[in-house]
Design an enzyme around this catalytic site. Structure first.
Site, PDB file in Angstrom:
ATOM      1  N   ASP A  97       0.851  -1.191   0.000  1.00 22.08           N
ATOM      2  CA  ASP A  97       0.000   0.000   0.000  1.00 22.08           C
ATOM      3  C   ASP A  97       0.885   1.239   0.000  1.00 22.08           C
ATOM      4  O   ASP A  97       1.737   1.390   0.880  1.00 22.08           O
ATOM      5  CB  ASP A  97      -0.891  -0.055   1.258  1.00 22.08           C
ATOM      6  CG  ASP A  97      -1.691   1.212   1.452  1.00 22.08           C
ATOM      7  OD1 ASP A  97      -1.895   1.948   0.466  1.00 22.08           O
ATOM      8  OD2 ASP A  97      -2.125   1.459   2.604  1.00 22.08           O
ATOM      9  N   ASN A  99      -0.423   4.528  -0.096  1.00 26.15           N
ATOM     10  CA  ASN A  99      -1.046   5.776   0.388  1.00 26.15           C
ATOM     11  C   ASN A  99      -1.736   5.644   1.743  1.00 26.15           C
ATOM     12  O   ASN A  99      -2.507   6.510   2.142  1.00 26.15           O
ATOM     13  CB  ASN A  99      -2.024   6.316  -0.658  1.00 26.15           C
ATOM     14  CG  ASN A  99      -3.166   5.341  -0.920  1.00 26.15           C
ATOM     15  OD1 ASN A  99      -3.208   4.253  -0.328  1.00 26.15           O
ATOM     16  ND2 ASN A  99      -4.074   5.706  -1.795  1.00 26.15           N
ATOM     17  N   ASP A 174      -5.603  -9.894 -15.842  1.00 26.28           N
ATOM     18  CA  ASP A 174      -6.650 -10.882 -15.618  1.00 26.28           C
ATOM     19  C   ASP A 174      -7.862 -10.491 -16.460  1.00 26.28           C
ATOM     20  O   ASP A 174      -8.382  -9.386 -16.301  1.00 26.28           O
ATOM     21  CB  ASP A 174      -7.011 -10.874 -14.122  1.00 26.28           C
ATOM     22  CG  ASP A 174      -7.309 -12.251 -13.594  1.00 26.28           C
ATOM     23  OD1 ASP A 174      -8.109 -12.941 -14.228  1.00 26.28           O
ATOM     24  OD2 ASP A 174      -6.748 -12.619 -12.542  1.00 26.28           O
ATOM     25  N   ASP A 276     -10.116 -15.717 -16.686  1.00 27.97           N
ATOM     26  CA  ASP A 276     -10.984 -16.184 -15.614  1.00 27.97           C
ATOM     27  C   ASP A 276     -12.117 -17.077 -16.142  1.00 27.97           C
ATOM     28  O   ASP A 276     -12.833 -16.671 -17.074  1.00 27.97           O
ATOM     29  CB  ASP A 276     -11.580 -14.946 -14.934  1.00 27.97           C
ATOM     30  CG  ASP A 276     -12.244 -15.262 -13.623  1.00 27.97           C
ATOM     31  OD1 ASP A 276     -11.539 -15.696 -12.705  1.00 27.97           O
ATOM     32  OD2 ASP A 276     -13.478 -15.076 -13.526  1.00 27.97           O
ATOM     33  N   GLU A 330      -7.970 -20.217 -16.970  1.00 28.48           N
ATOM     34  CA  GLU A 330      -8.349 -20.878 -15.727  1.00 28.48           C
ATOM     35  C   GLU A 330      -9.240 -22.032 -16.171  1.00 28.48           C
ATOM     36  O   GLU A 330     -10.343 -21.815 -16.673  1.00 28.48           O
ATOM     37  CB  GLU A 330      -9.114 -19.925 -14.808  1.00 28.48           C
ATOM     38  CG  GLU A 330      -9.427 -20.584 -13.489  1.00 28.48           C
ATOM     39  CD  GLU A 330     -10.415 -19.803 -12.626  1.00 28.48           C
ATOM     40  OE1 GLU A 330     -10.375 -19.971 -11.404  1.00 28.48           O
ATOM     41  OE2 GLU A 330     -11.238 -19.053 -13.177  1.00 28.48           O
ATOM     42  N   HIS A 405      -4.617 -16.937  -5.505  1.00 24.41           N
ATOM     43  CA  HIS A 405      -5.545 -16.171  -4.672  1.00 24.41           C
ATOM     44  C   HIS A 405      -6.818 -16.942  -4.340  1.00 24.41           C
ATOM     45  O   HIS A 405      -7.615 -16.474  -3.530  1.00 24.41           O
ATOM     46  CB  HIS A 405      -5.888 -14.873  -5.398  1.00 24.41           C
ATOM     47  CG  HIS A 405      -6.662 -15.154  -6.655  1.00 24.41           C
ATOM     48  ND1 HIS A 405      -6.093 -15.793  -7.742  1.00 24.41           N
ATOM     49  CD2 HIS A 405      -7.956 -14.936  -6.974  1.00 24.41           C
ATOM     50  CE1 HIS A 405      -7.009 -15.944  -8.676  1.00 24.41           C
ATOM     51  NE2 HIS A 405      -8.145 -15.429  -8.246  1.00 24.41           N
ATOM     52  N   ASP A 406      -7.047 -18.077  -4.995  1.00 20.63           N
ATOM     53  CA  ASP A 406      -8.231 -18.887  -4.696  1.00 20.63           C
ATOM     54  C   ASP A 406      -7.894 -20.077  -3.809  1.00 20.63           C
ATOM     55  O   ASP A 406      -8.760 -20.902  -3.516  1.00 20.63           O
ATOM     56  CB  ASP A 406      -8.847 -19.424  -5.998  1.00 20.63           C
ATOM     57  CG  ASP A 406      -9.496 -18.327  -6.802  1.00 20.63           C
ATOM     58  OD1 ASP A 406      -9.928 -17.322  -6.200  1.00 20.63           O
ATOM     59  OD2 ASP A 406      -9.571 -18.469  -8.037  1.00 20.63           O
TER      60      ASP A 406
HETATM   61  C1  NOJ Z   1     -12.111 -17.388 -10.542  1.00 16.41           C
HETATM   62  C2  NOJ Z   1     -11.291 -16.381  -9.817  1.00 16.41           C
HETATM   63  O1  NOJ Z   1      -9.984 -16.848  -9.711  1.00 16.41           O
HETATM   64  C3  NOJ Z   1     -11.948 -16.166  -8.487  1.00 16.41           C
HETATM   65  O2  NOJ Z   1     -11.151 -15.423  -7.616  1.00 16.41           O
HETATM   66  C4  NOJ Z   1     -13.270 -15.514  -8.731  1.00 16.41           C
HETATM   67  O3  NOJ Z   1     -13.941 -15.391  -7.500  1.00 16.41           O
HETATM   68  C5  NOJ Z   1     -14.121 -16.312  -9.701  1.00 16.41           C
HETATM   69  N1  NOJ Z   1     -13.398 -16.805 -10.813  1.00 16.41           N
HETATM   70  C6  NOJ Z   1     -15.222 -15.461 -10.250  1.00 16.41           C
HETATM   71  O4  NOJ Z   1     -14.694 -14.508 -11.125  1.00 16.41           O
END
Ligand code: NOJ
Length: 630
Positions: A97, A99, A174, A276, A330, A405-406
């Site tokens: 971050d 700011n 993305d 995605d 993905e 991140h998932d």
């Molecule tokens: C896959 C993404 O990686 C995830 O973070 C997201 O919540 C879902 N697709 C919906 O876009």
């Protein structure tokens, strides 16, 4: 010295030739001619090779492995920069971050470019940075050509891109085009009346036809992917949250908007897209009941719709083929049977795809990610990754990842985050990722050995997935205690806690209040501390990135699984151009042994996570070792 040696050798072979044919002058002359022609051809070949080496040096390219040198070789062996690249993924909200608002931003990333360069990686994949109301942290886009307010401005983006390119780093964005935000202008128009020109940008079902066949939403509290909208007395489709309506790819106008938006970013210099849930974009718009053959697997049912490949080929023609960029799908719902349909180069669709079979292992069936108390089976793990390797043996190209991140933190889920094993098992998993025949996608923070924060209370979570699933279970009177325990292992927020830079407040991530709590172990697990420690996870990561990049055998070499049924050890070889590498990985917290049939006492250790590698076939807890046979 070398040239002189070669000259002597040539002289002695000439003398040898004279001796042999002295008795027959004509035969000698004929053979000498052939010999000289052969010599000249050899010389020419040597010269061409030398010139190529020189040109390559000038272009700063790695040596061309012989097995991939021929242009006409199968696609699986054809060299491409994105096959040789290491992709490093940044979750911008959590990286740095600049700011003090507690949310990571683009200027924050720009301020850390020298760190990124120091890792040796090539490509930075940024999770969505486009304008978004953040129902799903940027996966709900309200303007595909704008930058999210919290992350900065388009000027900040341009400066970041330039800073990366100045350092020879590529930037991949993305692409979230299965759905948009309900706050996108297209959706606002679309929902306003049935005859609005944007109506067909989304999927609508008129209520007078009754309720459509069920569709499951991954994030909806009721699990229902059809949301009734009063204004036009219709339902709209949303595979994810109610604020993420699905775009209608069957409409050519929508498709052209997407391709034009992609060209907009490519024209700026962006180097590719991670796409995605791209296998979901095409739908059977008669919306039939889900056929029984899918056995309730919604991801599988949603993937590979009737025209997905037609659209991807069109996207390739209209946008991708015009630039030297990389793409990675993905691959939700994609299996080994249909993966090549997306990434076989002859089909002109995408470059790579990442599958979910590996990371889905070890959860109880049909559960909201409740880990199996028995853990996961390493034999199954090995079989899955071996099976996926074989898909791309001749065509296409794979990816490999354990964190993103998932996902929860790699070391917690696949290794062991107890204090005595965290570093060792983290390095062992990193060794796996960098020695497979696939492009590694590595998630920021894993290079430090960051682990799950394991929130005890639902109030600490920020992720729509955890919050809505909790509510869903609560509404059904389900077992909330079991769910919260499971989330300590499985929740996505575990992978989203702020990046740990140093020992100052909030790990140096922000001077404000972080949007998600910082893992309290930042006082020891952080860049500053690990930079100065030769044995840290961070420096191990740097070494293995370099090792992979210096050794084409680790990129392109043939993969062979050894000791398949060993429940503790993952062992395999990689081979290319007469080079042979053996990788031994102990996935357990105890000493184990492997039967590879190879004698490692005759091999050289290229890298390992213990000061000295164990003797033949024996491995210490979580030991990883990479050997080369000479
Ligand atoms: C896959 C993404 O990686 C995830 O973070 C997201 O919540 C879902 N697709 C919906 O876009």
């Amino acid at each position: 010295m070398k040239a002189k040696d070669t000259g002597q050798e040539a002289e002695s072979s000439r003398q040898g030739a004279n001796l042999i044919f002295n008795s027959d002058a004509i035969r000698e002359r004929l053979i000498m001619r052939k010999f000289l022609i052969a010599l000249a051809t050899l010389g020419e070949l040597l010269c061409v090779t030398a010139c190529r080496v020189e040109n390559r040096k000038a272009a700063n390219e790695p040596a061309q492995p012989a097995a991939v040198a021929g242009e006409a070789r199968a696609d699986g062996n054809a060299r491409k920069w994105w096959k040789e690249a290491v992709v490093y993924q940044i979750y911008p909200r959590s990286f740095k971050d600049s700011n003090g608002d507690g949310i990571g931003d683009l200027r924050g990333i720009t301020s850390k470019l020298d760190y990124l360069k120091s890792l040796g990686v090539d490509v930075i994949w940024l999770n969505p940075v486009f304008s978004s109301p953040n129902d799903d942290n940027g996966y709900d886009i309200s303007d595909y050509r704008g930058i999210m307010k919290e992350f900065g401005t388009m000027q900040d983006f341009d400066a970041l891109l330039k800073g990366m390119h100045d350092r020879n780093l590529k930037l991949v964005m993305d692409l979230v085009v299965n759905h948009s935000s309900d706050e996108h202008e297209w959706f606002k128009q679309s929902r306003s009346s049935r005859d609005n020109p944007y109506r067909d940008y989304y999927h609508w079902w008129p209520a007078e036809k009754g309720k459509p066949a069920p569709r499951r939403s991954f994030f909806d509290v009721n699990g229902d992917a059809w949301k009734f909208d009063e204004t036009t007395n219709s339902y709209y489709l949303h595979y994810f949250s109610q604020k993420q309506p699905d775009l209608n790819w069957e409409n050519p106008k929508l498709r052209e908007e997407i391709y034009s938006m992609m060209r907009f970013w490519f024209d700026k210099g962006v180097d590719g897209f991670r796409m995605d849930v791209i296998p979901f974009i095409s739908k059977d718009t008669t919306f039939p009941e889900m056929p029984a053959k899918y056995k309730g697997d919604w991801g599988r049912f949603y993937a590979n719709g009737p025209y997905v490949h037609k659209y991807l080929q069109e996207m390739n023609k209209e946008a991708l083929s015009k630039y030297d960029v990389m793409t990675v799908a993905e691959g939700t719902g994609v299996t080994t049977a249909d993966a090549l349909d997306y990434v076989d180069a002859d089909r002109n669709e995408l470059n790579m795809l990442y599958h979910f079979e590996g990371v889905s292992l070890g959860y109880l069936p049909d559960s909201l990610k409740i880990p199996d108390p028995k853990g996961y089976s390493l034999v199954e793990f090995k079989n899955i990754y071996s099976k996926w390797d074989s898909v791309f043996a001749d065509k296409g190209w794979g990816t490999i990842y354990l964190g993103n991140h998932d996902q929860p933190r790699m070391v917690t889920r696949w290794g062991n985050d107890a204090p005595q094993w965290r570093e060792l098992s983290s390095k062992m998993l990193t060794t796996f990722l960098f020695t497979m025949r696939a492009t590694p996608y590595y998630y920021a923070g894993d290079e430090l050995g960051m682990n799950n924060i394991k929130f005890a209370r639902i109030e600490d979570y920020r992720d729509i997935e955890s919050l809505n699933w909790y509510q869903q279970i609560k509404n059904k009177g389900g077992d909330l205690r079991q769910f919260l325990e499971a989330q300590k292992i499985a929740a996505r927020d575990n992978g989203r806690t702020p990046f740990q830079w140093d020992t100052t407040a909030n790990a140096g991530f922000t001077t404000g209040t972080p949007w998600l709590k910082v893992n309290p172990n930042y006082t020891t697990v952080n860049v500053a501390a690990e930079d100065n420690n030769a044995n840290s996870c961070l420096n191990y990561f740097r070494k293995i990135v370099k090792l992979r990049k210096d050794n084409p055998v680790l990129i392109y070499g043939k993969y062979t699984l050894l000791d398949q049924d060993n429940p503790d050890v993952y062992a395999y070889t990689r081979e290319l151009d007469g080079r042979k590498i053996l990788v031994l990985l102990n996935f357990k917290d105890k000493p184990v042994s492997a039967k590879t049939g190879l004698d490692v006492s005759k091999a050289k250790v290229l890298l390992g996570n213990y000061p000295t590698a164990s003797p033949n076939g024996q491995l210490q807890p979580y030991e990883a070792a990479i050997y080369e046979f000479w």
